[in-house]
Design a protein around this motif. Structure first.
Motif, PDB file in Angstrom:
ATOM      1  N   PHE A 183      -1.957  -0.421   7.742  1.00 46.64           N
ATOM      2  CA  PHE A 183      -3.381  -0.553   7.410  1.00 46.64           C
ATOM      3  C   PHE A 183      -3.767  -2.014   7.198  1.00 46.64           C
ATOM      4  N   MET A 184      -2.952  -2.751   6.443  1.00 51.73           N
ATOM      5  CA  MET A 184      -3.256  -4.150   6.145  1.00 51.73           C
ATOM      6  C   MET A 184      -3.178  -5.018   7.392  1.00 51.73           C
ATOM      7  N   LEU A 185      -2.208  -4.744   8.256  1.00 52.92           N
ATOM      8  CA  LEU A 185      -2.074  -5.533   9.485  1.00 52.92           C
ATOM      9  C   LEU A 185      -3.268  -5.337  10.412  1.00 52.92           C
ATOM     10  N   LEU A 214       8.924   6.019  -0.888  1.00 48.07           N
ATOM     11  CA  LEU A 214       8.512   4.651  -1.183  1.00 48.07           C
ATOM     12  C   LEU A 214       8.433   3.832   0.099  1.00 48.07           C
ATOM     13  N   GLN A 215       9.438   3.968   0.947  1.00 48.13           N
ATOM     14  CA  GLN A 215       9.449   3.234   2.217  1.00 48.13           C
ATOM     15  C   GLN A 215       8.294   3.669   3.123  1.00 48.13           C
ATOM     16  N   ILE A 216       8.047   4.982   3.180  1.00 45.89           N
ATOM     17  CA  ILE A 216       6.962   5.494   4.018  1.00 45.89           C
ATOM     18  C   ILE A 216       5.612   5.006   3.508  1.00 45.89           C
ATOM     19  N   LEU A 217       5.423   5.030   2.190  1.00 48.37           N
ATOM     20  CA  LEU A 217       4.188   4.532   1.591  1.00 48.37           C
ATOM     21  C   LEU A 217       3.972   3.063   1.925  1.00 48.37           C
ATOM     22  N   PHE A 218       5.030   2.285   1.812  1.00 45.85           N
ATOM     23  CA  PHE A 218       4.926   0.855   2.108  1.00 45.85           C
ATOM     24  C   PHE A 218       4.571   0.628   3.573  1.00 45.85           C
ATOM     25  N   TYR A 273       6.080  -6.127  -1.196  1.00 55.31           N
ATOM     26  CA  TYR A 273       7.426  -5.584  -1.024  1.00 55.31           C
ATOM     27  C   TYR A 273       8.325  -5.930  -2.210  1.00 55.31           C
ATOM     28  N   VAL A 274       8.274  -7.179  -2.628  1.00 55.29           N
ATOM     29  CA  VAL A 274       9.099  -7.619  -3.763  1.00 55.29           C
ATOM     30  C   VAL A 274       8.630  -6.949  -5.048  1.00 55.29           C
ATOM     31  N   LEU A 275       7.313  -6.918  -5.282  1.00 49.44           N
ATOM     32  CA  LEU A 275       6.772  -6.326  -6.511  1.00 49.44           C
ATOM     33  C   LEU A 275       7.051  -4.826  -6.574  1.00 49.44           C
ATOM     34  N   LEU A 276       6.886  -4.132  -5.441  1.00 50.60           N
ATOM     35  CA  LEU A 276       7.186  -2.697  -5.401  1.00 50.60           C
ATOM     36  C   LEU A 276       8.650  -2.427  -5.732  1.00 50.60           C
ATOM     37  N   SER A 277       9.517  -3.286  -5.220  1.00 51.65           N
ATOM     38  CA  SER A 277      10.956  -3.126  -5.485  1.00 51.65           C
ATOM     39  C   SER A 277      11.257  -3.318  -6.964  1.00 51.65           C
TER      40      SER A 277
END
Length: 238
Positions: free
Chosen positions: A205-207, A195-199, A222-226
């Motif tokens: 990519f987004m940056l 999960l951390q690696i995916l994020f 980050y909050v929604l994924l958590s």
């Protein structure tokens, strides 16, 4: 004097210095430089813990110094940025005291940092949004606004209630009982940290593609994924 024991503290002091520099930048309306100093401070904040664990020199002094430095960089700075956004836009009127509500973010950060130091549940993951993530969210707002309204920069008059709501939400979510996954890796196990690696891959990519616009979006993701991860784990344990 044990030199190794002072290396983490040096990084903590660099974090504090960046926070002080960011405050000067905010006072001079240089919100871009303030954001960069906050980013640099968070970078130093990460490495003070890294070296403390690597050299096995973690101790109560380092814990206290870390919280005090974070209080400036991730507490006072975002509160001051919100104050500036509210007051300098004249959206509440010249004599209004509403802009001081921006420092509710600082109060929320202070409470979270104090709670974090005594909360043994947060040794592996976080409970509530970490103050550095919240600082990135708030300090990125002037840059995002400038990106969309370059010809009328810092005109926040039409979103004053959004700023108040965001201030209150910011203070709340830092102290909310919401488990959030940590981005600290103890090893390079893909299975354990997928999960951390995916994020992190999505973040890179987004940056590169969205630049400053990616910062608030990544905090929300980050909050929604958590939250989704919490629900999945809860169902799996039943």
């Amino acid at each position: 004097m044990n030199i190794k024991a002072q290396i983490p503290n040096l990084f903590t002091m660099l974090n504090l210095f960046c926070g002080c520099a960011a405050l000067v930048m905010v006072a001079d309306y240089k919100f871009d430089f303030a954001f960069y100093f906050v980013c640099l401070g968070i970078f130093f904040d990460f490495f003070d813990g890294f070296f403390a664990r690597k050299f096995n020199v973690a101790g109560p002094l380092g814990v206290q110094l870390d919280s005090l430095a974070d209080m400036v960089t991730s507490g006072v700075v975002p509160g001051y940025v919100m104050f500036k956004m509210m007051s300098d836009s004249n959206c509440f009127g010249i004599q209004s005291y509403f802009p001081y509500l921006g420092f509710v973010i600082t109060l929320g950060a202070c409470y979270r940092l104090a709670k974090f130091n005594i909360d043994e549940r947060q040794s592996v993951s976080f409970i509530g949004l970490p103050t550095p993530a919240n600082a990135l969210l708030i300090t990125s707002l002037p840059l995002v606004a400038d990106y969309f309204h370059s010809e009328v920069a810092m005109d926040f008059s039409y979103i004053k209630w959004f700023l108040i709501a965001l201030t209150l939400l910011s203070a709340y979510i830092m102290n909310a009982e919401i488990p959030l996954f940590s981005l600290k890796f103890k090893n390079f196990s893909f299975t354990k940290y997928k999960l951390q690696i995916l994020f992190l891959l999505v973040a890179v990519f987004m940056l590169f593609t969205l630049r400053i616009l990616a910062v608030p979006l990544l905090i929300i993701i980050y909050v929604l994924l958590s939250i989704v991860n919490n629900i999945v784990n809860k169902k799996a344990s039943i």
